[in-house]
Design a protein around this motif. Structure first.
Motif, mmCIF file in Angstrom:
data_model
loop_
_atom_site.group_PDB
_atom_site.id
_atom_site.type_symbol
_atom_site.label_atom_id
_atom_site.label_comp_id
_atom_site.label_asym_id
_atom_site.label_seq_id
_atom_site.Cartn_x
_atom_site.Cartn_y
_atom_site.Cartn_z
ATOM 1 N N ASP A 11 0.855 -1.190 0.000
ATOM 2 C CA ASP A 11 0.000 0.000 0.000
ATOM 3 C C ASP A 11 0.897 1.249 0.000
ATOM 4 N N SER A 13 -0.510 4.395 -0.489
ATOM 5 C CA SER A 13 -1.473 5.498 -0.448
ATOM 6 C C SER A 13 -0.885 6.684 0.311
ATOM 7 N N THR A 79 -6.670 3.942 -1.614
ATOM 8 C CA THR A 79 -6.183 2.619 -1.203
ATOM 9 C C THR A 79 -7.059 1.587 -1.889
ATOM 10 N N LEU A 81 -7.535 -1.594 -2.730
ATOM 11 C CA LEU A 81 -7.093 -2.970 -2.494
ATOM 12 C C LEU A 81 -7.568 -3.884 -3.624
ATOM 13 N N GLY A 84 -5.169 -3.597 -6.395
ATOM 14 C CA GLY A 84 -3.918 -4.232 -5.992
ATOM 15 C C GLY A 84 -3.995 -5.744 -6.098
ATOM 16 N N LEU A 113 1.405 -8.838 2.092
ATOM 17 C CA LEU A 113 0.579 -7.643 1.860
ATOM 18 C C LEU A 113 0.791 -6.677 3.017
ATOM 19 N N THR A 115 -0.255 -2.984 4.547
ATOM 20 C CA THR A 115 -1.192 -1.863 4.425
ATOM 21 C C THR A 115 -1.354 -1.174 5.773
ATOM 22 N N ASP A 116 -1.656 0.118 5.716
ATOM 23 C CA ASP A 116 -1.820 0.870 6.971
ATOM 24 C C ASP A 116 -3.207 1.475 7.095
ATOM 25 N N PRO A 119 -9.475 0.029 2.739
ATOM 26 C CA PRO A 119 -9.669 0.198 1.294
ATOM 27 C C PRO A 119 -10.627 1.348 0.996
ATOM 28 N N SER A 144 -0.733 -5.446 9.069
ATOM 29 C CA SER A 144 -1.266 -4.126 9.375
ATOM 30 C C SER A 144 -0.146 -3.280 9.965
ATOM 31 N N ALA A 149 -5.493 -0.554 9.669
ATOM 32 C CA ALA A 149 -5.987 -1.518 8.679
ATOM 33 C C ALA A 149 -7.298 -2.155 9.140
ATOM 34 N N ASP A 225 -10.039 7.055 3.588
ATOM 35 C CA ASP A 225 -9.393 6.530 4.783
ATOM 36 C C ASP A 225 -9.484 7.600 5.860
#
Length: 352
Positions: A11, A13, A79, A81, A84, A113, A115-116, A119, A144, A149, A225
């Motif tokens: 991610d 973003s 984001t 997802l 992705g 994967l 991500t923070d 989606p 996460s 996440a 987000d």
């Protein structure tokens, strides 16, 4: 020698802009450096990096460790997802060597994967495709980075969900050492273990298996987000894009005996971005605003050093201003004098 494909789906973003993306960039470089000292990994491990924001792209195609050169990570808006995952599955279909009567195919691929945030698209179609076609033929580890996440969504992809609780430099360093060790362990076990998948021990106070029962969001229809507010702006002197990132804080108060939480966003930093920002942000137009009363702090311009990075033209373009008497908006070209107002007003924000 059969290949062990390792895919990083990362991610990038806007919420990752600043220290998080720098830590991930340095962490990937350290992983490659570590693996280059491991004879088994050198023979078997192949690595690819895919990034996603509003759009997804392959940053590094699948290749052996010796040929791998750590890339610079871009940033984009959103984001997505779903995009992705879709891009990841496209790369898996394209690259994986299947076992035939004439040759041994690749070992079962491993996907990390990172991500923070949540989606900002409806990723349900891509998740269903993953569950139908890839969940049993690839090993996915969802991580996460911090508390933002959505564990409910990650749990639809895999049972292996790791939570990096702290996101300071030492915690990131420890985390990427764990990823390196997990790849080494898996590359050593492929001859004895059909899956070739074995995560290293989580012996760290900064890492834990994520408890999905504590995350009750469960809706896969986010458009923004909400953990961060990110404002996109233009430098009036260089015409370059920059981002102002604010992180959510909840202030508890008591009103008439009732406990209330008031949401606001505190400045995290301002960062210049390059042309890949537009490429990864996509073309979807979403009108999102935030009231300036919710924002705490204002930065200087990261592109030219102007003392005020948060001026708003009547065309809604946000840009920097200096001590010039007459300012030219880099968005519409309008020239005028700026002054300070009172009270909050709405400004455009990105998807984060």
């Amino acid at each position: 020698m059969r290949r062990l494909p390792i895919y990083f789906l990362i991610d990038v973003s806007e919420s990752m802009v600043g220290d998080p993306i720098s830590e991930v960039q340095d962490g990937i470089a350290n992983i490659i450096q570590e693996l280059k000292t491991d004879p088994r990994a050198l023979e078997t491990v192949f690595i690819s990096i895919i990034v996603f924001a509003g759009e997804a792209k392959t940053l590094v195609p699948l290749q052996d460790i010796i040929s791998f050169y750590p890339p610079k990570f871009p940033v984009g808006s959103g984001t997505s997802l779903g995009k992705g995952l879709g891009h990841l599955m496209f790369e898996l279909r394209k690259n994986l060597v299947k076992t035939t009567a004439e040759q041994k195919g690749d070992w079962k691929p491993i996907v990390f994967l990172f991500t923070d945030g949540v989606p900002t698209d409806d990723s349900s179609t891509a998740i269903r495709e993953w569950q139908s076609n890839w969940k049993k033929t690839a090993n996915l580890v969802a991580v996460s980075l911090g508390d933002g996440a959505d564990a409910h969504i990650l749990n639809q992809l895999t049972e292996n969900i790791i939570h990096l609780k702290n996101t300071d430099h030492s915690a990131y360093k420890e985390f990427f050492k764990w990823v390196s060790d997990s790849i080494k362990t898996s590359s050593e076990s492929v001859e004895n273990n059909k899956s070739g998948f074995e995560l290293a021990n989580l012996a760290s106070a900064n890492l834990e298996e994520m408890d999905v029962t504590k995350d009750s969001r469960g809706e896969n229809t986010h458009k923004v987000d909400d953990n961060f507010v990110v404002i996109s702006a233009l430098c009036q002197n260089t015409r370059k894009n920059y981002l102002m990132k604010y992180k959510k804080v909840i202030k508890q108060s008591n009103f008439a005996g009732i406990e209330l939480g008031t949401k606001s966003y505190r400045l995290n930093g301002a960062y210049q971005v390059d042309d890949t920002y537009k490429e990864l942000s996509g073309n979807e137009e979403i009108k999102l605003t935030v009231n300036t009363d919710e924002l705490i702090g204002a930065p200087t311009c990261p592109c030219c050093g102007n003392q005020i990075a948060f001026a708003v033209c009547q065309c809604n373009q946000i840009h920097c201003i200096g001590d010039e008497e007459v300012t030219t908006c880099p968005g519409c070209g309008n020239r005028g004098k700026y002054g300070a107002g009172t009270g909050g007003f709405d400004v455009n924000r990105t998807r984060g």
